[in-house]
Design a protein around this motif. Structure first.
Motif, PDB file in Angstrom:
ATOM      1  N   THR A  33      -3.066  -4.367  -7.315  1.00 57.32           N
ATOM      2  CA  THR A  33      -3.463  -4.894  -6.016  1.00 57.32           C
ATOM      3  C   THR A  33      -2.243  -5.016  -5.125  1.00 57.32           C
ATOM      4  OG1 THR A  33      -3.181  -7.212  -6.656  1.00 57.32           O
ATOM      5  CG2 THR A  33      -5.338  -6.208  -7.051  1.00 57.32           C
ATOM      6  N   GLY A  34      -2.449  -4.781  -3.838  1.00 56.10           N
ATOM      7  CA  GLY A  34      -1.369  -4.893  -2.859  1.00 56.10           C
ATOM      8  C   GLY A  34      -1.937  -4.738  -1.471  1.00 56.10           C
ATOM      9  N   CYS A  35      -1.099  -4.948  -0.460  1.00 61.93           N
ATOM     10  CA  CYS A  35      -1.559  -4.856   0.927  1.00 61.93           C
ATOM     11  C   CYS A  35      -1.516  -3.425   1.450  1.00 61.93           C
ATOM     12  CB  CYS A  35      -0.698  -5.758   1.821  1.00 61.93           C
ATOM     13  SG  CYS A  35      -0.979  -7.523   1.551  1.00 61.93           S
ATOM     14  N   LEU A  36      -0.415  -2.709   1.168  1.00 63.98           N
ATOM     15  CA  LEU A  36      -0.267  -1.348   1.664  1.00 63.98           C
ATOM     16  C   LEU A  36      -0.393  -0.346   0.526  1.00 63.98           C
ATOM     17  CD1 LEU A  36       2.652  -1.523   4.267  1.00 63.98           C
ATOM     18  CD2 LEU A  36       0.216  -1.914   4.586  1.00 63.98           C
ATOM     19  N   ARG A  37      -0.928   0.807   0.848  1.00 68.12           N
ATOM     20  CA  ARG A  37      -1.067   1.840  -0.179  1.00 68.12           C
ATOM     21  C   ARG A  37       0.287   2.452  -0.532  1.00 68.12           C
ATOM     22  NH1 ARG A  37      -6.276   5.509   1.636  1.00 68.12           N
ATOM     23  NH2 ARG A  37      -7.792   3.822   1.760  1.00 68.12           N
ATOM     24  N   ILE A  38       1.170   2.532   0.432  1.00 67.77           N
ATOM     25  CA  ILE A  38       2.513   3.114   0.306  1.00 67.77           C
ATOM     26  C   ILE A  38       2.514   4.406  -0.508  1.00 67.77           C
ATOM     27  CG2 ILE A  38       3.802   1.005   0.698  1.00 67.77           C
ATOM     28  CD1 ILE A  38       4.152   0.651  -2.266  1.00 67.77           C
ATOM     29  N   SER A  39       1.483   5.230  -0.329  1.00 67.67           N
ATOM     30  CA  SER A  39       1.384   6.467  -1.101  1.00 67.67           C
ATOM     31  C   SER A  39       2.453   7.474  -0.702  1.00 67.67           C
ATOM     32  CB  SER A  39      -0.001   7.086  -0.916  1.00 67.67           C
ATOM     33  OG  SER A  39      -0.257   7.336   0.448  1.00 67.67           O
ATOM     34  N   VAL A  85     -10.284  -2.335   1.949  1.00 69.68           N
ATOM     35  CA  VAL A  85     -11.306  -3.205   2.544  1.00 69.68           C
ATOM     36  C   VAL A  85     -12.256  -2.428   3.437  1.00 69.68           C
ATOM     37  CG1 VAL A  85      -9.886  -5.272   2.426  1.00 69.68           C
ATOM     38  CG2 VAL A  85      -9.753  -3.796   4.449  1.00 69.68           C
ATOM     39  N   THR A  86     -11.989  -1.154   3.670  1.00 68.69           N
ATOM     40  CA  THR A  86     -12.918  -0.354   4.466  1.00 68.69           C
ATOM     41  C   THR A  86     -13.958   0.345   3.600  1.00 68.69           C
ATOM     42  OG1 THR A  86     -11.467   1.591   4.380  1.00 68.69           O
ATOM     43  CG2 THR A  86     -11.157   0.056   6.219  1.00 68.69           C
ATOM     44  N   ASP A  87     -13.735   0.352   2.290  1.00 69.08           N
ATOM     45  CA  ASP A  87     -14.638   1.055   1.387  1.00 69.08           C
ATOM     46  C   ASP A  87     -15.861   0.206   1.031  1.00 69.08           C
ATOM     47  OD1 ASP A  87     -13.085   3.435   1.108  1.00 69.08           O
ATOM     48  OD2 ASP A  87     -11.686   2.286  -0.127  1.00 69.08           O
ATOM     49  N   VAL A  88     -16.988   0.875   0.834  1.00 63.39           N
ATOM     50  CA  VAL A  88     -18.231   0.177   0.501  1.00 63.39           C
ATOM     51  C   VAL A  88     -18.230  -0.298  -0.949  1.00 63.39           C
ATOM     52  CG1 VAL A  88     -20.728   0.438   0.283  1.00 63.39           C
ATOM     53  CG2 VAL A  88     -19.532   1.419   2.252  1.00 63.39           C
ATOM     54  N   ARG A  89     -17.716   0.516  -1.853  1.00 61.54           N
ATOM     55  CA  ARG A  89     -17.721   0.132  -3.249  1.00 61.54           C
ATOM     56  C   ARG A  89     -16.831  -1.090  -3.480  1.00 61.54           C
ATOM     57  NH1 ARG A  89     -16.620   4.106  -8.493  1.00 61.54           N
ATOM     58  NH2 ARG A  89     -17.557   2.711 -10.038  1.00 61.54           N
ATOM     59  N   PHE A  90     -17.346  -2.076  -4.125  1.00 64.84           N
ATOM     60  CA  PHE A  90     -16.661  -3.338  -4.435  1.00 64.84           C
ATOM     61  C   PHE A  90     -16.453  -4.221  -3.202  1.00 64.84           C
ATOM     62  CE2 PHE A  90     -14.546  -0.293  -7.540  1.00 64.84           C
ATOM     63  CZ  PHE A  90     -15.455  -0.542  -8.543  1.00 64.84           C
ATOM     64  N   ASP A  91     -17.072  -3.871  -2.046  1.00 60.21           N
ATOM     65  CA  ASP A  91     -16.792  -4.621  -0.821  1.00 60.21           C
ATOM     66  C   ASP A  91     -17.040  -6.121  -0.941  1.00 60.21           C
ATOM     67  OD1 ASP A  91     -19.537  -4.354  -0.951  1.00 60.21           O
ATOM     68  OD2 ASP A  91     -19.751  -3.279   0.956  1.00 60.21           O
ATOM     69  N   GLU A  92     -18.116  -6.507  -1.638  1.00 58.87           N
ATOM     70  CA  GLU A  92     -18.444  -7.935  -1.728  1.00 58.87           C
ATOM     71  C   GLU A  92     -17.489  -8.709  -2.633  1.00 58.87           C
ATOM     72  OE1 GLU A  92     -21.904  -8.990  -4.381  1.00 58.87           O
ATOM     73  OE2 GLU A  92     -22.232  -6.829  -4.217  1.00 58.87           O
ATOM     74  N   LEU A 117      -1.449  -5.386  10.729  1.00 59.42           N
ATOM     75  CA  LEU A 117      -2.258  -6.590  10.920  1.00 59.42           C
ATOM     76  C   LEU A 117      -3.642  -6.430  10.291  1.00 59.42           C
ATOM     77  CD1 LEU A 117      -1.346  -7.351  14.638  1.00 59.42           C
ATOM     78  CD2 LEU A 117      -0.666  -8.700  12.652  1.00 59.42           C
ATOM     79  N   PHE A 118      -4.177  -5.228  10.361  1.00 70.34           N
ATOM     80  CA  PHE A 118      -5.487  -4.978   9.750  1.00 70.34           C
ATOM     81  C   PHE A 118      -5.406  -5.011   8.228  1.00 70.34           C
ATOM     82  CE2 PHE A 118      -8.409  -1.833   7.878  1.00 70.34           C
ATOM     83  CZ  PHE A 118      -9.605  -2.483   8.136  1.00 70.34           C
ATOM     84  N   THR A 119      -4.432  -4.316   7.651  1.00 72.93           N
ATOM     85  CA  THR A 119      -4.360  -4.228   6.189  1.00 72.93           C
ATOM     86  C   THR A 119      -3.967  -5.552   5.550  1.00 72.93           C
ATOM     87  OG1 THR A 119      -2.073  -3.407   6.299  1.00 72.93           O
ATOM     88  CG2 THR A 119      -3.827  -1.770   6.216  1.00 72.93           C
ATOM     89  N   THR A 120      -3.320  -6.438   6.295  1.00 75.20           N
ATOM     90  CA  THR A 120      -2.893  -7.724   5.737  1.00 75.20           C
ATOM     91  C   THR A 120      -3.842  -8.874   6.082  1.00 75.20           C
ATOM     92  OG1 THR A 120      -1.396  -7.976   7.641  1.00 75.20           O
ATOM     93  CG2 THR A 120      -0.443  -7.150   5.595  1.00 75.20           C
ATOM     94  N   GLY A 121      -4.964  -8.576   6.754  1.00 70.29           N
ATOM     95  CA  GLY A 121      -5.987  -9.595   6.971  1.00 70.29           C
ATOM     96  C   GLY A 121      -5.852 -10.413   8.231  1.00 70.29           C
ATOM     97  N   TYR A 122      -4.898 -10.095   9.100  1.00 71.83           N
ATOM     98  CA  TYR A 122      -4.766 -10.825  10.357  1.00 71.83           C
ATOM     99  C   TYR A 122      -5.732 -10.294  11.409  1.00 71.83           C
ATOM    100  CZ  TYR A 122      -0.555 -12.890   8.384  1.00 71.83           C
ATOM    101  OH  TYR A 122       0.337 -13.577   7.585  1.00 71.83           O
ATOM    102  N   LEU A 123      -6.311  -9.141  11.140  1.00 72.52           N
ATOM    103  CA  LEU A 123      -7.400  -8.595  11.943  1.00 72.52           C
ATOM    104  C   LEU A 123      -8.456  -8.054  10.982  1.00 72.52           C
ATOM    105  CD1 LEU A 123      -5.438  -6.570  14.669  1.00 72.52           C
ATOM    106  CD2 LEU A 123      -6.581  -8.778  14.977  1.00 72.52           C
ATOM    107  N   THR A 124      -9.673  -7.975  11.442  1.00 71.90           N
ATOM    108  CA  THR A 124     -10.728  -7.364  10.636  1.00 71.90           C
ATOM    109  C   THR A 124     -11.540  -6.442  11.519  1.00 71.90           C
ATOM    110  OG1 THR A 124     -12.484  -7.842   9.042  1.00 71.90           O
ATOM    111  CG2 THR A 124     -12.469  -9.149  11.062  1.00 71.90           C
TER     112      THR A 124
END
Length: 521
Positions: free
Chosen positions: A160-166, A182-189, A311-318
């Motif tokens: 688990t982490g905030c950025l993919r840094i691939s 957090v944009t994916d449907v699988r496991f979203d809940e 901001l989006f990937t770290t939860g400050y925006l959704t």
């Protein structure tokens, strides 16, 4: 606990996962588990960070001390295991540590291992901030490369982490890597608590009436196709209610994060467009931006566009609604995160207020000299250059109460976020006058005056009451402010102290406009 051979299966009784009988039969209590968190690896230098990383491995390896007595391990295995307990291990040993440990556990138990790595990108974020990014990147690459790419003892691994840094090639060559954001449907809940779960939780603890408050403060995240609450905040709020059933919601997030992303965002908002976009977000509106989830840490602050993605990937925006390609409709999720933006905006204002010393001194002089026209003009010009805070759908229930026959007190005043913002800006401006006495929410007469300024001449008192004109009626709000000053008799305390020159200002604001009215004693 679910996978672990030593876990307590009874704690899952009655939970949803217990209904997944096939899954539980295959995984529950059947595997040795290695679980590490890299969150604490935060240091000014690489040397210190490396020692912290070594300590993470030592602490995890020490949980399996019984391996030294295992009949399944040979003498060489046990020598290698002892190296994992040595705080002088070199980088080569560190890089192979998780692979070595998983291999020994497989030998001992005769079954493959599950590896859990939490916050895998935090050491990279801290390293970038402190100037040793390349060294830490190499270290983390070796650790994850050995543990994940060529590890035949692995059943599965979850990171688990905030950025993919691939782009960093940390996972180059890794097979079967599945990324769920957090944009994916699988496991979203499963990224948070659903509405139903929060209601059930509050009902369990005996505080069902606190649901609306919890929703306003901690809900608002949209992951995949599901809206969820932040679980950390909901649990902390429940804990507070157990101590005090009247407990007010708090910003728990701000105590667990440095909020650097929001701070940098505010600091980098040098152009008019970005400032207005921030104001719109704080007011509860939606901004459409192109989001890139695959950024490296050196890239995140290179442009303002990249900061939006951070901001989006770290939860400050959704997100609101569904994304169209990389285009997403972004919003601040809830009151808690909004509070972080407001706090950072005010901190930024305070840090920069003295850069406008000449302008602000002219404002204070105009205030003292009863020059209403210039007070209004200078304050309006200043507001146009700042990031302001206004209310729309965010807090329609929190508007400042006008005089209705009861004395307004500090506790019952109910200032809206907008009023608090303009109140704070005025206090910051008046702060340039080091020799003036400045009081905020001071008990006077039959209430609490917003601001009392006492110039260094000693023969004057300036009472300021601030209103936010939610309907745009600046004149009406100004008159209401002066009416409040008169009704609550703020001036009586000054008169009792022998101050004869008392100026009473009503200042009303609406977005970037203001109106100023003056009454003299």
């Amino acid at each position: 606990m679910l996978f672990s051979l030593n876990g307590d299966k009874s704690i899952f009784g009655g939970l949803e996962i217990s209904k997944e009988t096939a899954l539980c039969e295959e995984y529950m209590g059947r595997y040795p588990v290695i679980s590490v968190s890299l969150k604490g690896i935060d240091a000014w230098s690489y040397e210190t960070a490396y020692q912290m990383a070594v300590r993470v491995i030592i602490d995890e390896a020490a949980k399996f001390y019984f391996l030294l007595d295992s009949e399944k391990l040979n003498a060489h295995d046990k020598v290698e295991y002892q190296k994992l307990l040595n705080d002088t291990m070199n980088e080569g040993m560190f890089g192979s540590s998780l692979k070595l440990l998983s291999g020994m556990l497989e030998k001992h138990y005769g079954t493959k291992v599950i590896l859990l790595i939490d916050e895998y990108d935090v050491p990279l974020a801290k390293a970038h901030a402190n100037g040793y990014y390349d060294q830490m990147l190499s270290l983390i690459r070796s650790l994850l490369g050995e543990a994940l790419k060529t590890n035949n003892s692995l059943k599965l691994a979850v990171l688990t982490g905030c950025l993919r840094i691939s782009k960093e090639s940390i996972f180059t060559g890794l097979n079967n890597l599945k990324v769920r954001s957090v944009t994916d449907v699988r496991f979203d809940e499963y990224f948070g608590f659903t509405d139903t779960e929060v209601k059930t939780l509050l009902q369990y603890y005996g505080y069902p009436d606190s649901y609306d408050v919890a929703k306003k403060w901690y809900d608002g995240y949209h992951f995949g196709n599901v809206d969820v609450h932040c679980p950390w905040d909901v649990l902390n709020y429940c804990d507070s209610l157990l101590d005090d059933k009247e407990a007010q919601p708090e910003n728990y997030w701000i105590n667990t994060s440095s909020n650097d992303a929001v701070k940098r965002f505010i600091q980098e908002s040098t152009n008019y467009t970005t400032k207005r976009e921030i104001e719109s977000l704080v007011a509860g509106e939606v901004i459409t931006k192109e989001i890139h989830q695959e950024l490296t840490y050196p890239e995140v602050y290179q442009t303002i566009d990249n900061i939006w993605s951070l901001l989006f990937t770290t939860g400050y925006l959704t997100q609101r609604g569904r994304a169209e390609g990389r285009q997403m409709k972004l919003a601040i999720p809830n009151m808690e995160i909004r509070d972080i933006y407001v706090t950072q905006i005010m901190e930024f204002f305070k840090e920069n207020v003295r850069e406008d010393g000449d302008t602000l001194n002219r404002f204070c002089d105009a205030l003292r000299n009863k020059d209403v026209e210039n007070v209004e003009k200078i304050f309006t010009e200043y507001l146009r250059r700042t990031i302001s805070i206004r209310d729309t759908a965010v807090r329609t229930d929190m508007k400042e109460t006008l005089p209705t026959g009861k004395a307004t007190t500090k506790e019952t005043k109910g200032q809206s976020p907008s009023v608090c913002f303009y109140h704070g800006v005025l206090l910051g401006i008046l702060g340039v006058k080091n020799r003036w006495g400045i009081s905020s929410n001071r008990e006077m007469g039959e209430g609490y005056a917003d601001i009392l300024a006492e110039p260094d001449t000693g023969d004057m008192g300036i009472i300021i009451e601030v209103k936010y004109a939610h309907d745009g009626d600046l004149d009406g709000a100004c008159k209401a402010a002066l009416k409040q000053i008169k009704y609550t008799k703020y001036e009586d305390d000054l008169s009792d102290d022998g101050v004869e020159n008392i100026l009473k200002y009503g200042i009303a604001c609406y977005k970037k406009r203001c109106r100023v009215m003056l009454v003299e004693k």
